[in-house]
Design an enzyme around this catalytic site. Structure first.
Site, PDB file in Angstrom:
ATOM      1  N   HIS A 116     -10.390  -5.585  -3.146  1.00  0.00           N
ATOM      2  CA  HIS A 116      -9.036  -5.760  -2.636  1.00  0.00           C
ATOM      3  C   HIS A 116      -9.089  -5.968  -1.126  1.00  0.00           C
ATOM      4  CE1 HIS A 116      -9.827  -1.422  -2.454  1.00  0.00           C
ATOM      5  NE2 HIS A 116      -8.941  -1.341  -1.462  1.00  0.00           N
TER       6      HIS A 116
ATOM      7  N   ASP B 227       0.862  -1.185   0.000  1.00  0.00           N
ATOM      8  CA  ASP B 227       0.000   0.000   0.000  1.00  0.00           C
ATOM      9  C   ASP B 227       0.896   1.233   0.000  1.00  0.00           C
ATOM     10  OD1 ASP B 227      -1.748   2.195   1.073  1.00  0.00           O
ATOM     11  OD2 ASP B 227      -3.187   0.551   1.202  1.00  0.00           O
TER      12      ASP B 227
END
Length: 112
Positions: free
Chosen positions: A98, A30
């Protein structure tokens, strides 16, 4: 889907720091981590959220969880939080299913 950020990452059009990959799933770091380990696990097939994934590609959803465990085993002793945000009000900002794999420290509920 040409305007989907994660579809473009899957296609290799946008760079990402890959952590794991299978034929149907990718995992990458991320860009705004909320924990020492914060990896996104994404199906290569575009579906908008986890509910669509469960209905349309349940075997890929199961593979996403298996990849999440592999990431956690490699990076945070096998213990992790797995989060799916579904909808804007729940914090979903990219409308491609996700999972967030978070770990690497003791996570309080407030860290979610």
């Amino acid at each position: 889907m040409t305007d989907c950020l994660f579809c473009r990452i899957v296609a290799g059009e946008i760079p990402a720091t890959l952590v794991a990959e299978t034929d149907r799933v990718i995992a990458f770091r991320d860009i705004t981590p909320k924990a020492p380990v914060h990896v996104l696990v994404v199906p290569k097939t575009h579906v908008a959220n986890v509910t669509e994934a469960a209905a349309q590609i349940p075997d890929v959803l199961a593979e996403m969880v298996a990849v999440a465990q592999q990431v956690a085993d490699a990076e945070c002793g096998g213990e992790f939080r797995l989060v799916f945000n579904s909808g804007e009000a729940a914090g979903q900002s990219v409308f491609h299913a996700h999972a967030h794999v978070m770990g690497g420290k003791h996570l309080a509920w407030e860290d979610a």
